[in-house]
Every structure is written in C-alpha cells, then in structure tokens.
Design a protein around this motif. Sequence first.
Motif, PDB file in Angstrom:
ATOM      1  N   MET A   1       0.846  -1.164   0.000  1.00 21.00           N
ATOM      2  CA  MET A   1       0.000   0.000   0.000  1.00 21.00           C
ATOM      3  C   MET A   1       0.893   1.229   0.000  1.00 21.00           C
ATOM      4  SD  MET A   1      -3.091   0.965   2.637  1.00 21.00           S
ATOM      5  CE  MET A   1      -3.426  -0.737   2.867  1.00 21.00           C
ATOM      6  N   ILE A   2       0.705   2.101  -0.956  1.00 19.41           N
ATOM      7  CA  ILE A   2       1.522   3.305  -1.078  1.00 19.41           C
ATOM      8  C   ILE A   2       0.911   4.405  -0.225  1.00 19.41           C
ATOM      9  CG2 ILE A   2       2.304   5.091  -2.671  1.00 19.41           C
ATOM     10  CD1 ILE A   2       2.282   2.985  -4.863  1.00 19.41           C
ATOM     11  N   LEU A  18      -2.766   3.476   5.864  1.00 20.46           N
ATOM     12  CA  LEU A  18      -2.745   3.477   7.319  1.00 20.46           C
ATOM     13  C   LEU A  18      -2.404   4.854   7.874  1.00 20.46           C
ATOM     14  CD1 LEU A  18      -3.057   1.842   9.894  1.00 20.46           C
ATOM     15  CD2 LEU A  18      -0.650   1.183   9.692  1.00 20.46           C
ATOM     16  N   THR A  19      -1.551   5.605   7.187  1.00 20.03           N
ATOM     17  CA  THR A  19      -1.193   6.947   7.641  1.00 20.03           C
ATOM     18  C   THR A  19      -2.425   7.826   7.704  1.00 20.03           C
ATOM     19  OG1 THR A  19       1.004   6.730   6.669  1.00 20.03           O
ATOM     20  CG2 THR A  19       0.259   8.961   7.173  1.00 20.03           C
ATOM     21  N   ARG A  20      -3.304   7.719   6.725  1.00 19.30           N
ATOM     22  CA  ARG A  20      -4.537   8.502   6.712  1.00 19.30           C
ATOM     23  C   ARG A  20      -5.411   8.148   7.910  1.00 19.30           C
ATOM     24  NH1 ARG A  20      -9.613   7.929   5.730  1.00 19.30           N
ATOM     25  NH2 ARG A  20     -10.868   9.622   4.959  1.00 19.30           N
ATOM     26  N   ALA A  24      -6.386  10.755  10.812  1.00 26.72           N
ATOM     27  CA  ALA A  24      -7.801  11.036  11.059  1.00 26.72           C
ATOM     28  C   ALA A  24      -8.152  10.781  12.523  1.00 26.72           C
ATOM     29  CB  ALA A  24      -8.676  10.185  10.139  1.00 26.72           C
ATOM     30  N   THR A  25      -7.615   9.718  13.086  1.00 27.78           N
ATOM     31  CA  THR A  25      -7.857   9.411  14.499  1.00 27.78           C
ATOM     32  C   THR A  25      -7.263  10.502  15.386  1.00 27.78           C
ATOM     33  OG1 THR A  25      -7.873   7.049  13.995  1.00 27.78           O
ATOM     34  CG2 THR A  25      -7.534   7.672  16.300  1.00 27.78           C
TER      35      THR A  25
END
Length: 129
Positions: A1-2, A18-20, A24-25
């Motif tokens: 996943m990029i 996952l960074t997003r 967001a959290t």
Amino acid sequence: MIQSNATDSSGKPGFTGLTRVIKATQYSFKGLRAAFKHESAIRQELLLLIIFAPIALTLDITNVEKILLVASLVLVIIVELINSAIEAVVDRIGTEHHELSGRAKDIGSAAVFVSLCLSAFIWFVIVGQ
C-alpha cells in the motif's frame, strides 16, 4: 500500500492508507479534547452519559433497550459536537451580527434540543414502563 501526502483530485493534500487512518484518528481526538476544553455543554452531557449509562446497563431490560438508552445519550453528544463545530465556524467568519449566522447557530441549537427530547422520550418509554 503506497502512502503519500500528494495532492489528490480535490486539490487538498492528503495521506493514504494506514497513515490517513492514524492522522484522522489524531484529528478526532484533538477535536474531542477541544470540545471538552471549550464547550461546557459537552462536559455536562458527558457527565449525564457517565451517570446514566451504567444505570441503563444495570436495569432489568433487554439488551436492545439498553443499547437504545445508551445510544440516545451518545446521540446527544454527537449532535452537540456538530453544533459546536457550526458555532466555531460562524464565530470564525465574524463577530458582527448577521441573520444567517444567527440562523445557523439557532438551527444547531434546535438540533441539540431535539436530540435531548428524543433521549428523554426513549428513557421515559423504556424506564417509565
């Protein structure tokens, strides 16, 4: 996943994967902290949740009824968070009185009132049997 912070098609920079989710959290918790710090209504409604949720969970009622009781309290907090966001945006735009600004704040307040009425109704119907 990029994962990237490149600009997306909306023109807004953003993250993916996952960074997003992590970002967001973090933003969500930042918003909860800000609401708790700056909004007395949030603190009052959280206190109601802290007091009444355990009561709901100990009542001799069905699990669905317990969920309805607690969910009605959480709904009030959700609506209050949205109302607080509306008020913050309106206040950011300007402090001078404008009919539309007043209307936006009044409608947000009405939404909180309706959610409180709904919660009271649910509690009355289930607990007041």
